[in-house]
Motif scaffolding. Structure first.
Motif, PDB file in Angstrom:
ATOM      1  N   ASP A  42     -56.289  49.606  24.548  1.00 53.35           N
ATOM      2  CA  ASP A  42     -56.520  50.421  24.323  1.00 53.35           C
ATOM      3  C   ASP A  42     -56.971  51.584  26.202  1.00 53.35           C
ATOM      4  O   ASP A  42     -56.481  51.478  27.134  1.00 53.35           O
ATOM      5  CB  ASP A  42     -57.339  50.639  23.695  1.00 53.35           C
ATOM      6  N   HIS A  43     -58.069  52.183  25.787  1.00 55.16           N
ATOM      7  CA  HIS A  43     -58.079  53.623  26.813  1.00 55.16           C
ATOM      8  C   HIS A  43     -59.492  53.049  27.196  1.00 55.16           C
ATOM      9  O   HIS A  43     -60.527  54.013  26.196  1.00 55.16           O
ATOM     10  CB  HIS A  43     -57.511  55.135  26.470  1.00 55.16           C
ATOM     11  N   PRO A  44     -60.518  52.330  27.761  1.00 52.87           N
ATOM     12  CA  PRO A  44     -61.568  52.593  27.465  1.00 52.87           C
ATOM     13  C   PRO A  44     -62.317  53.414  27.862  1.00 52.87           C
ATOM     14  O   PRO A  44     -61.866  53.701  28.783  1.00 52.87           O
ATOM     15  CB  PRO A  44     -61.596  50.310  28.293  1.00 52.87           C
ATOM     16  N   THR A  45     -64.051  53.145  27.907  1.00 58.44           N
ATOM     17  CA  THR A  45     -64.541  54.294  28.247  1.00 58.44           C
ATOM     18  C   THR A  45     -65.523  53.464  30.019  1.00 58.44           C
ATOM     19  O   THR A  45     -64.882  51.999  29.429  1.00 58.44           O
ATOM     20  CB  THR A  45     -65.775  54.270  27.473  1.00 58.44           C
ATOM     21  N   VAL A  46     -66.516  54.328  30.801  1.00 53.57           N
ATOM     22  CA  VAL A  46     -66.666  53.823  30.932  1.00 53.57           C
ATOM     23  C   VAL A  46     -67.409  52.310  30.556  1.00 53.57           C
ATOM     24  O   VAL A  46     -67.638  51.103  31.352  1.00 53.57           O
ATOM     25  CB  VAL A  46     -67.411  54.076  31.850  1.00 53.57           C
ATOM     26  N   ASP A  47     -68.390  52.711  29.566  1.00 50.75           N
ATOM     27  CA  ASP A  47     -69.428  51.869  28.913  1.00 50.75           C
ATOM     28  C   ASP A  47     -68.631  50.608  29.036  1.00 50.75           C
ATOM     29  O   ASP A  47     -69.110  49.128  29.039  1.00 50.75           O
ATOM     30  CB  ASP A  47     -69.964  52.126  28.390  1.00 50.75           C
ATOM     31  N   GLU A  48     -66.987  50.507  28.381  1.00 49.68           N
ATOM     32  CA  GLU A  48     -66.966  49.831  27.487  1.00 49.68           C
ATOM     33  C   GLU A  48     -65.865  48.588  28.710  1.00 49.68           C
ATOM     34  O   GLU A  48     -66.024  46.968  28.178  1.00 49.68           O
ATOM     35  CB  GLU A  48     -65.452  49.757  27.211  1.00 49.68           C
ATOM     36  N   ILE A  49     -65.728  49.194  29.291  1.00 48.60           N
ATOM     37  CA  ILE A  49     -65.173  48.803  30.923  1.00 48.60           C
ATOM     38  C   ILE A  49     -66.193  47.592  31.570  1.00 48.60           C
ATOM     39  O   ILE A  49     -66.443  46.452  31.912  1.00 48.60           O
ATOM     40  CB  ILE A  49     -64.737  49.107  31.624  1.00 48.60           C
ATOM     41  N   PHE A  50     -66.976  48.061  31.688  1.00 44.78           N
ATOM     42  CA  PHE A  50     -68.942  47.782  31.641  1.00 44.78           C
ATOM     43  C   PHE A  50     -69.147  46.512  31.696  1.00 44.78           C
ATOM     44  O   PHE A  50     -69.309  45.604  31.533  1.00 44.78           O
ATOM     45  CB  PHE A  50     -69.851  48.810  32.366  1.00 44.78           C
ATOM     46  N   GLU A  51     -69.178  46.987  30.320  1.00 41.20           N
ATOM     47  CA  GLU A  51     -69.617  45.692  28.781  1.00 41.20           C
ATOM     48  C   GLU A  51     -68.422  44.405  29.337  1.00 41.20           C
ATOM     49  O   GLU A  51     -68.890  43.163  28.985  1.00 41.20           O
ATOM     50  CB  GLU A  51     -69.446  45.824  27.385  1.00 41.20           C
ATOM     51  N   GLY A  52     -67.197  44.563  29.651  1.00 40.17           N
ATOM     52  CA  GLY A  52     -66.122  43.664  29.458  1.00 40.17           C
ATOM     53  C   GLY A  52     -66.688  42.794  30.547  1.00 40.17           C
ATOM     54  O   GLY A  52     -66.049  41.918  30.187  1.00 40.17           O
ATOM     55  N   ILE A  53     -66.664  43.164  31.768  1.00 41.48           N
ATOM     56  CA  ILE A  53     -66.683  42.266  33.027  1.00 41.48           C
ATOM     57  C   ILE A  53     -67.918  41.918  33.158  1.00 41.48           C
ATOM     58  O   ILE A  53     -68.071  40.657  33.156  1.00 41.48           O
ATOM     59  CB  ILE A  53     -67.018  44.099  33.885  1.00 41.48           C
TER      60      ILE A  53
END
Lengths: 167, 167
Positions: A42-53
């Motif tokens: 999908d097209h993640p937000t900064v927050d989603e990227i951050f959480e994934g990491i």
DNA sequence: GTATATGCAAAACCTTTGCTATAGT
DNA sequence: ACTATAGCAAAGGTTTTGCATATAC
């Protein structure tokens, strides 16, 4: 899986090469953030990227995610997606594709159609605008929201917070 | 000018009619905000609309601008433009048009081309997506930023704050 | 060794919301 | 009169920034 590992290594090598070409230092954080982007469809937000990491490793701060993504955008490694303004979304800069944006839940998905890749561009002499890229944004209702819409009120909007979490 | 007055009155009358049709109460603030939008040829942010109004009259609060614009969007009176995420921009919902987005200064201007108004839509059976509208976003450099770019550093980005004011 | 990137915490910015008063129908 | 809206101020969410430290080249 061997395939998965292989593709990871491929990505890593390619990423190193790209950083060299662009003249930007290759840091661990940048590689992690880049991989996090690739892993998502999908097209993640900064927050989603951050959480994934965060689920995998410690030690990448939110500010770094912001700064690295800004660098990526400026270097053309990823594209920033035009979204509803509540949070920016990102897209690894791959094939030329377009977007389906749900006006109900704000989700964004990809759409490809060969015919959309040969649109007439704005004439620079006329508009003064030098086009580098383009994308078609289709607005409407995603499958899920069509179902929801059928049983919810006319003007009601799905209750979601700005970061997409339900209340 | 008589023309200006006439068009204002026309707008006002049309706006009243539209509110009636939509069943939303017509308030002074809504009329003022609607007119403020019409008077601008660009795609203002909430802040820009708010400031434009403040120069003329007192007594329209920022929160009201947010709420009224949300109402307008839900009623289809204006469209929300997909933008860079730092601030939402709005567009009076007129003819079918497209957008030129400057990747340097984030300005948005309109672009019309008859050929872009008959694009193939996503097939609903296939994608599950019910398209209601679409717009092509061209990314590139506006006239002004092409000039600036020529004399500024390679990776430099114009220094603007999130609300577009210079520092 | 030098320039650049990162982490942290604070600040700045944008948007939403609860409550009360007000205005539209 | 009833209902929806506006104003205010406070809170919530997102993004940026200054400065000290660590890292890439």
């Amino acid at each position: 899986m061997a395939d998965f590992q292989a593709s990871r290594n491929e990505n890593a090598a390619e990423f190193r090469t790209r950083c060299r070409e662009l003249g930007i230092p290759l840091t661990v954080q940048r590689r992690i953030i880049f991989e996090a982007l690739l892993e998502r469809k999908d097209h993640p937000t900064v927050d989603e990227i951050f959480e994934g990491i965060q689920k995998k490793v410690q030690g990448v701060s939110r500010a770094t995610v912001y700064r690295v993504l800004e660098t990526f955008v400026q270097s053309g490694i990823v594209r920033q997606i035009y979204s509803d303004g509540s949070a920016v979304r990102f897209d690894p800069n791959g094939s030329h594709h377009h977007h389906l944006v749900c006006s109900h839940c704000n989700s964004v998905s990809d759409f490809e159609d060969e015919r959309l890749n040969r649109l007439p561009l704005p004439n620079r002499d006329h508009t003064g605008f030098q086009t580098e890229n383009y994308s078609v944004y289709f607005e409407g209702l995603c499958r899920r929201c069509q179902k929801i819409g059928a049983k919810s009120s006319k003007r009601g909007k799905q209750q979601i917070t700005r970061n997409g979490k339900e209340r």
